[in-house]
Design an enzyme around this catalytic site. Sequence first.
Site, mmCIF file in Angstrom:
data_model
loop_
_atom_site.group_PDB
_atom_site.id
_atom_site.type_symbol
_atom_site.label_atom_id
_atom_site.label_comp_id
_atom_site.label_asym_id
_atom_site.label_seq_id
_atom_site.Cartn_x
_atom_site.Cartn_y
_atom_site.Cartn_z
ATOM 1 N N HIS A 54 23.312 67.171 38.243
ATOM 2 C CA HIS A 54 23.170 68.250 37.257
ATOM 3 C C HIS A 54 23.516 67.712 35.874
ATOM 4 O O HIS A 54 24.268 66.745 35.733
ATOM 5 C CB HIS A 54 24.126 69.397 37.582
ATOM 6 C CG HIS A 54 23.746 70.196 38.776
ATOM 7 N ND1 HIS A 54 24.158 71.489 38.948
ATOM 8 C CD2 HIS A 54 22.997 69.895 39.878
ATOM 9 C CE1 HIS A 54 23.684 71.962 40.087
ATOM 10 N NE2 HIS A 54 22.983 71.003 40.672
ATOM 11 N N GLU A 56 25.529 68.813 33.570
ATOM 12 C CA GLU A 56 26.964 68.777 33.279
ATOM 13 C C GLU A 56 27.641 67.584 33.937
ATOM 14 O O GLU A 56 28.500 66.932 33.320
ATOM 15 C CB GLU A 56 27.653 70.060 33.793
ATOM 16 C CG GLU A 56 27.112 71.331 33.195
ATOM 17 C CD GLU A 56 26.004 71.991 34.005
ATOM 18 O OE1 GLU A 56 25.923 73.229 33.954
ATOM 19 O OE2 GLU A 56 25.211 71.273 34.657
ATOM 20 N N CYS A 84 26.867 76.198 37.251
ATOM 21 C CA CYS A 84 27.028 76.592 38.646
ATOM 22 C C CYS A 84 28.485 76.334 39.057
ATOM 23 O O CYS A 84 29.234 75.666 38.334
ATOM 24 C CB CYS A 84 26.069 75.805 39.533
ATOM 25 S SG CYS A 84 26.508 74.054 39.724
ATOM 26 N N CYS A 87 29.552 72.585 38.967
ATOM 27 C CA CYS A 87 29.764 72.054 37.626
ATOM 28 C C CYS A 87 31.007 72.648 36.983
ATOM 29 O O CYS A 87 31.727 71.956 36.263
ATOM 30 C CB CYS A 87 28.519 72.277 36.772
ATOM 31 S SG CYS A 87 27.117 71.282 37.353
#
Length: 167
Positions: A54, A56, A84, A87
């Site tokens: 992801h 992040e 999410c 993260c």
Amino acid sequence: MMDEKTVYMKKALACARRALQGGEVPIGAVVVYEGKVIGRGYNRRLKTQLASAHAEMMAIDAACRRLGSWRLPGAEIYVTLEPCPMCMGAILNARIDKLYFGAYEQKGRSFTDELANANLLNHTVAVEGGVLEGECSAMITQFFSQMRAREKRKREEEKNSAGREEL
């Protein structure tokens, strides 16, 4: 003159455009420390086939390498979409002080506020959502609209192809 939040969110949007160019969901992130970007990231799940790739996570990893520490107190992270839970866990674990995000997660799966204020790991994160929300939302909405249109065309082509084979 743009305020600091706008400047850094625009940098996160630039990262999101890189994800978009690679066919990924256009989410971007930057980690800022002492007024400098020390980590950038964008979604790379399709390319890497890693669930953790992801934006992040990529930005936090880059920032940790840059500072030579897994802890990032005093840092801020700017993300184009509300993070999410995975993260948010990484943001908490890295001891990042402040999270700014653009678009809100529409399906309510993020739990951002709950996790940020739960004092997990003896740390809380200040959160501000809606930074350049319109621009961030538009990029994601357009991506998914185009993806659904492509999938619909593909299904129609397959249906038409199967119909021709029967003749």
